[in-house]
Design an enzyme around this catalytic site. Structure first.
Site, PDB file in Angstrom:
ATOM      1  N   SER A   5      75.580  56.185  35.490  1.00  0.00           N
ATOM      2  CA  SER A   5      75.615  54.726  35.482  1.00  0.00           C
ATOM      3  C   SER A   5      74.937  54.280  34.192  1.00  0.00           C
ATOM      4  CB  SER A   5      74.816  54.186  36.672  1.00  0.00           C
ATOM      5  OG  SER A   5      74.563  52.797  36.524  1.00  0.00           O
ATOM      6  N   TYR A  57      66.672  52.964  41.512  1.00  0.00           N
ATOM      7  CA  TYR A  57      68.028  53.390  41.140  1.00  0.00           C
ATOM      8  C   TYR A  57      68.056  53.849  39.680  1.00  0.00           C
ATOM      9  CZ  TYR A  57      73.123  53.142  40.521  1.00  0.00           C
ATOM     10  OH  TYR A  57      74.442  53.432  40.242  1.00  0.00           O
TER      11      TYR A  57
HETATM   12  C1  8X3 Z   1      75.923  50.459  38.819  1.00  0.00           C
HETATM   13  C2  8X3 Z   1      75.758  49.665  37.602  1.00  0.00           C
HETATM   14  O1  8X3 Z   1      74.497  47.757  36.510  1.00  0.00           O
HETATM   15  O2  8X3 Z   1      74.341  47.908  38.908  1.00  0.00           O
HETATM   16  O3  8X3 Z   1      75.662  51.794  38.619  1.00  0.00           O
HETATM   17  O4  8X3 Z   1      73.177  49.475  37.544  1.00  0.00           O
HETATM   18  S1  8X3 Z   1      74.378  48.664  37.660  1.00  0.00           S
END
Ligand code: 8X3
Length: 245
Positions: free
Chosen positions: A131, A144
């Site tokens: 990502s 994340y």
């Molecule tokens: C998803 C993209 O911009 O939400 O992996 O991190 S973001």
């Protein structure tokens, strides 16, 4: 010889789109995920797709999956996701652990289990779906971004360690992709908040857009390694620079 591609997290979104697309490219596709009912539907609809039950957070499940698999030319480590958008100061340990487990350790489990088969294929491709969150950090993205940074680092390390082996290590790093579940999961099922992420954005990427570049990367000649490909919608110049109408 028909090549076999394994796609994890294939029950929805980018995984399902990738399974469809690789089947269209002539791969024998093993669509793997926890939700078997969805995989069965996908396999019934698309010739060339075989469903397989897999939980990348369970070593037992990964071992059983690998034991059943005769060959593997392409592994798409796509299973992953974001849980929560709290600032680091109030980050939930359970969310962070789950994110690390599915995005990072899940990729490790699958890589360890299938690498011998990728090498044996003589031209393996190990593709990590990371990502842009693996390349930049943003407020609320704490857990994340940390997990995706770890997955990105793991991909770079793996490419160094496998240099000289017949395996390409590819990273595809998408920005804003509108899928049915990513944002919904992140906002714990709050559909209104989930939809707001894409509010007014003329054309966020679709799962098919990402599947398209995955297909491109894995169908290059054996000597061509796409190290990293970042893909964003035109409306998203950067994480904090999104055009909305
Ligand atoms: C998803 C993209 O911009 O939400 O992996 O991190 S973001």
């Amino acid at each position: 010889m028909t090549k076999t591609a394994v796609v994890t997290g294939a029950s929805s979104g980018i995984g399902a789109a990738t399974a469809r697309r690789l089947a269209a490219e002539g791969f024998d596709v093993v669509a793997a995920a926890r939700r078997r009912d969805r995989l069965d539907e996908l396999a019934a609809e698309v010739p060339g797709i075989r469903p397989a039950t897999l939980d990348v957070t369970s070593q037992e499940s990964v071992d059983a999956f690998a034991a059943e698999l005769a060959r593997c030319d392409v592994l798409v480590n796509n299973a992953g996701g974001a849980f929560g958008l709290e600032p680091v100061a109030s980050g939930l340990v359970d969310d962070w652990q789950r994110m690390y487990d599915v995005n990072v350790i899940g990729s490790l489990r699958m890589t360890r289990a299938l690498l011998p088969k990728l090498i044996a294929s003589g031209d393996g491709v190990l593709l990590m779906l990371t990502s842009v969150a693996g390349l930049v950090s943003y407020e609320g993205g704490g857990g994340y971004c940390a997990a995706k940074h770890a997955q990105t680092s793991m991909t770079e390390t793996l490419r160094l360690e496998l240099c000289g082996q017949p395996v390409r290590v590819v990273e595809i790093a998408p920005g804003m992709v509108h899928t049915e579940e990513f944002s919904l999961t992140r906002f714990r099922g709050d559909a209104e908040k989930a939809a707001k992420v894409y509010d007014g954005v003329p054309d966020p990427l679709t799962a098919d857009d990402v599947a398209d570049v995955i297909a491109f990367a894995v169908t290059r000649p054996a000597h061509v390694n796409i190290d990293r490909l970042v893909i964003r919608p035109r409306a998203q110049a950067a994480q904090h620079k999104v055009h909305r109408v």
